[in-house]
Design a protein around this motif. Structure first.
Motif, PDB file in Angstrom:
ATOM      1  N   UNK A 194       0.820  -1.210   0.000  1.00  0.00           N
ATOM      2  CA  UNK A 194       0.000   0.000   0.000  1.00  0.00           C
ATOM      3  C   UNK A 194       0.856   1.263   0.000  1.00  0.00           C
ATOM      4  N   UNK A 195       1.880   1.280   0.855  1.00  0.00           N
ATOM      5  CA  UNK A 195       2.700   2.493   0.966  1.00  0.00           C
ATOM      6  C   UNK A 195       3.539   2.737  -0.288  1.00  0.00           C
ATOM      7  N   UNK A 234       1.147  12.842   1.731  1.00  0.00           N
ATOM      8  CA  UNK A 234       1.614  14.117   2.273  1.00  0.00           C
ATOM      9  C   UNK A 234       2.198  13.846   3.663  1.00  0.00           C
ATOM     10  N   UNK A 235       3.469  14.144   3.848  1.00  0.00           N
ATOM     11  CA  UNK A 235       4.105  13.851   5.142  1.00  0.00           C
ATOM     12  C   UNK A 235       3.459  14.647   6.277  1.00  0.00           C
ATOM     13  N   UNK A 236       2.976  15.833   5.950  1.00  0.00           N
ATOM     14  CA  UNK A 236       2.371  16.670   6.998  1.00  0.00           C
ATOM     15  C   UNK A 236       0.924  16.283   7.279  1.00  0.00           C
ATOM     16  N   UNK A 284      -3.856  12.669   3.249  1.00  0.00           N
ATOM     17  CA  UNK A 284      -3.826  13.068   1.838  1.00  0.00           C
ATOM     18  C   UNK A 284      -2.851  12.162   1.094  1.00  0.00           C
ATOM     19  N   UNK A 285      -3.347  11.483   0.122  1.00  0.00           N
ATOM     20  CA  UNK A 285      -2.444  10.647  -0.682  1.00  0.00           C
ATOM     21  C   UNK A 285      -3.010  10.520  -2.088  1.00  0.00           C
ATOM     22  N   UNK A 341       2.863  16.065  -3.849  1.00  0.00           N
ATOM     23  CA  UNK A 341       3.458  15.122  -4.803  1.00  0.00           C
ATOM     24  C   UNK A 341       4.779  15.691  -5.307  1.00  0.00           C
ATOM     25  N   UNK A 342       4.764  16.981  -5.638  1.00  0.00           N
ATOM     26  CA  UNK A 342       5.989  17.628  -6.111  1.00  0.00           C
ATOM     27  C   UNK A 342       7.030  17.669  -4.993  1.00  0.00           C
ATOM     28  N   UNK A 343       6.536  17.934  -3.805  1.00  0.00           N
ATOM     29  CA  UNK A 343       7.449  18.024  -2.661  1.00  0.00           C
ATOM     30  C   UNK A 343       8.099  16.654  -2.402  1.00  0.00           C
TER      31      UNK A 343
END
Lengths: 196, 404
Positions: free
Chosen positions: B130-131, B137-139, B143-144, B199-201
């Motif tokens: 899954x991962x 989003x790490x924060x 959100x994925x 995603x960009x981050x």
């Protein structure tokens, strides 16, 4: 005790022949060389074709040496070639080792893919060539590209392992004459080759 | 039914006729663009850019005084390494019973000179956890977004650089190493798409840019060069920059001045419309020559590359115009820049027009259609062997069976 030279591994096999990819480019036995592979049972094959080619059949080699002084320079400037070109040998199955000894007939099962292939030692060649029962099959084999070249080369190599080389070649000549009844020109050519 | 070639042929004839009719216009614009480059005035260009106050709508690179200079290749040492990676992938496919994708990284290490050798390799990696199938989003982990399509292409590019970095680390030798990637150093798949910021981050900043930093650190202890090679580039950034000095308005403001003019009829179109950089540089550069350097000025790099600036130059390989992209630490050093130029040119000569190391890395990476079919079959067998029922869509089944 001398050790057999490991040539490469079986990459394709059937009950009558097998193909070996050599470990090193351009390091292969000549045609007519007796090789062995597998353990249970050990199979014997006779090299009948040697080829150098691209590993990928869809990629042809192209000229690369226009600006090189010698052929070695082509390989030095293009080190990838040693990974992309291969030397391959094709062998016809000529016998196998059973409990009773060497049987000179093809075995019903082909060697496994990746079986190690080794060049036979002189003692093994001598033992194998003490009988030439496989000659009729080889003389008529349709898979060989040059039957007589393979046979004469094998007989000449074998003769050197016997105590009396001339006696061995006379015996081989008689076997050829018996099996090539009615093929006088072919017999004559073969006898000329092994009497060199 | 197969493609109706008779109808297609008529359309191709018509297309060809149109191209022929517009050819002379194209040649005229190309000639004017070339003239602009030959008389390029950097001070005038810069003053016009300042004057535009950001109202110039075209994406153009930062041009410096030497950008339109021409350089010949220099000598290079006898002993050196070329390392190249390339990748290919099998995308997530809703027609197969498992949600997964595969990235295959091909690599080629070539050592020239004494004890020359080659190492060719490919490393396939299946992603099915899954991962691994999502970017989060790490924060805010809620959100994925799933990895497929353009995001997977960006992920693959990241893995190509990751493997390239690994190979560079494995070389413990004090001779030059050119690490070469196929394509751009810019994650183009993340540009122009509506990808969320995270995603960009994650892919650009936490992934690609950190690897660029790592390469920079490695360059302090090794004679390391890093570049990417674009064959037959279609970019027109340099040509678009000629619009600046060709603009006849006292103040450059594209929307205000020209929004009502049909593209092709604007004054600046005289030197740039439908022209691409490689067409101009194929006239400008002689075989073996490279241009000066240009700095890429795009938001993705400015905002997510952790300060890593990317430059490019055009190179006439003798067979085509290629675009070579390099990080700032190469662009800043004339000796590294010259060595990069010389080694890439030599790679092209050895590869009959295309860098031989990239060609071999590609050969290692490529996944054929037959491989793709085997991949699906292997998944179906594995699923069945584990007592699960494999399935496919009716659409896929209909393609396989092709009823009459």
């Amino acid at each position: 005790m001398s050790l057999s030279y490991r040539i490469g591994e079986v990459v394709e096999s059937s009950s009558i022949q097998f193909t070996v990819q050599c470990y090193d480019l351009y390091k292969s036995p000549n045609i007519g060389t007796l090789v062995k592979c597998g353990d249970d049972p050990q199979l014997f094959g006779l090299v009948y074709d040697v080829s150098n080619k691209s590993m990928d059949p869809a990629r042809r080699a192209v000229p690369r040496g226009r600006n090189e002084n010698n052929e070695e320079g082509v390989y030095l400037s293009n080190p990838q070639l040693s990974r992309l070109l291969i030397t391959e040998i094709k062998c016809v199955s000529v016998g196998y080792k059973s409990i009773e000894g060497i049987e000179q007939s093809p075995i019903s099962l082909p060697p496994k893919i990746h079986s190690f292939v080794l060049e036979c030692l002189d003692e093994e060649l001598k033992e194998f060539s003490s009988s030439l029962d496989f000659l009729p099959t080889l003389l008529e084999s349709a898979i060989l590209t040059s039957n007589d070249e393979v046979i004469s080369s094998f007989l000449l190599k074998s003769s050197k392992t016997h105590n009396d080389a001339s006696q061995f070649l006379i015996y081989a000549g008689k076997e050829l004459a018996f099996n090539l009844n009615g093929q006088l020109i072919r017999l004559n050519n073969l006898l000329k080759r092994i009497s060199k | 039914m197969s493609l109706d070639l008779t109808h297609t042929a008529l359309q191709i004839d018509s297309m060809s006729e149109n191209i022929k009719n517009s050819r002379q216009n194209h040649i005229n614009r190309l000639s004017k663009a070339l003239g602009k480059i030959r008389s390029f005035d950097i001070k005038f260009h810069e003053s016009r850019i300042i004057n535009s106050l950001g109202m110039f709508n075209w994406n153009i690179p930062d041009i410096s005084a030497g950008s339109f200079d021409k350089f010949n290749a220099g000598d290079f040492p006898e002993d050196y390494y070329i390392i190249a990676t390339d990748g290919s992938h099998i995308d997530v496919d809703r027609h197969i019973p498992v949600n997964c994708y595969l990235i295959n990284i091909g690599s080629c290490v070539l050592k020239y000179g004494n004890n020359s050798f080659a190492e060719l390799n490919s490393v396939p990696k299946l992603y099915a956890k899954h991962e691994e199938l999502t970017v989060s989003d790490r924060d805010n982990p809620s959100k994925s977004i799933s990895i497929h399509g353009a995001i997977l292409s960006a992920k693959r590019m990241l893995e190509e650089l990751n493997y390239l970095t690994k190979l560079v680390k494995e070389i413990n030798n004090d001779i030059p190493i050119l690490a070469l990637m196929d394509g751009s150093l810019i994650m183009l798949d993340l540009i122009g798409q509506t990808h969320p910021e995270f995603v960009k981050k994650e892919l650009a900043e936490n992934g690609f840019a950190r690897l660029l930093n790592e390469m920079f650190e490695l360059s302090k202890e090794k004679q390391l060069l890093l570049a990417s090679y674009i064959s037959l580039p279609r970019s027109s950034e340099v040509v678009n920059s000629l619009r600046v000095s060709n603009c006849s308005f006292s103040e450059i403001h594209c929307d205000l001045n020209c929004s009502k003019i049909v593209p092709g009829n604007r004054i600046c179109d005289e030197v740039s419309n439908e022209i691409i950089d490689r067409e101009v540089f194929s006239e400008y550069l002689s075989p073996g020559e490279r241009s000066g350097i240009f700095r890429i000025n795009v938001d993705l790099v400015n905002n997510y590359y952790l300060g890593n600036r990317i430059y490019f130059f055009y190179l006439n390989t003798g067979e085509e115009i290629a675009r070579v992209e390099i990080p700032e630490w190469i662009a800043d050093r004339e000796d590294l820049l010259e060595l990069t130029h010389s080694l890439i040119l030599n790679q092209c000569e050895l590869g009959h027009g295309y860098p031989v190391s990239l060609m071999e890395a590609h050969e290692q990476a490529v996944i054929t259609s037959s491989d793709r079919n085997h991949f699906v079959e292997m998944i179906e067998i594995a699923i069945n062997q584990n007592g699960m029922k494999s399935y496919t869509s009716e659409k896929n089944l209909s393609k396989r069976l092709r009823w009459l």
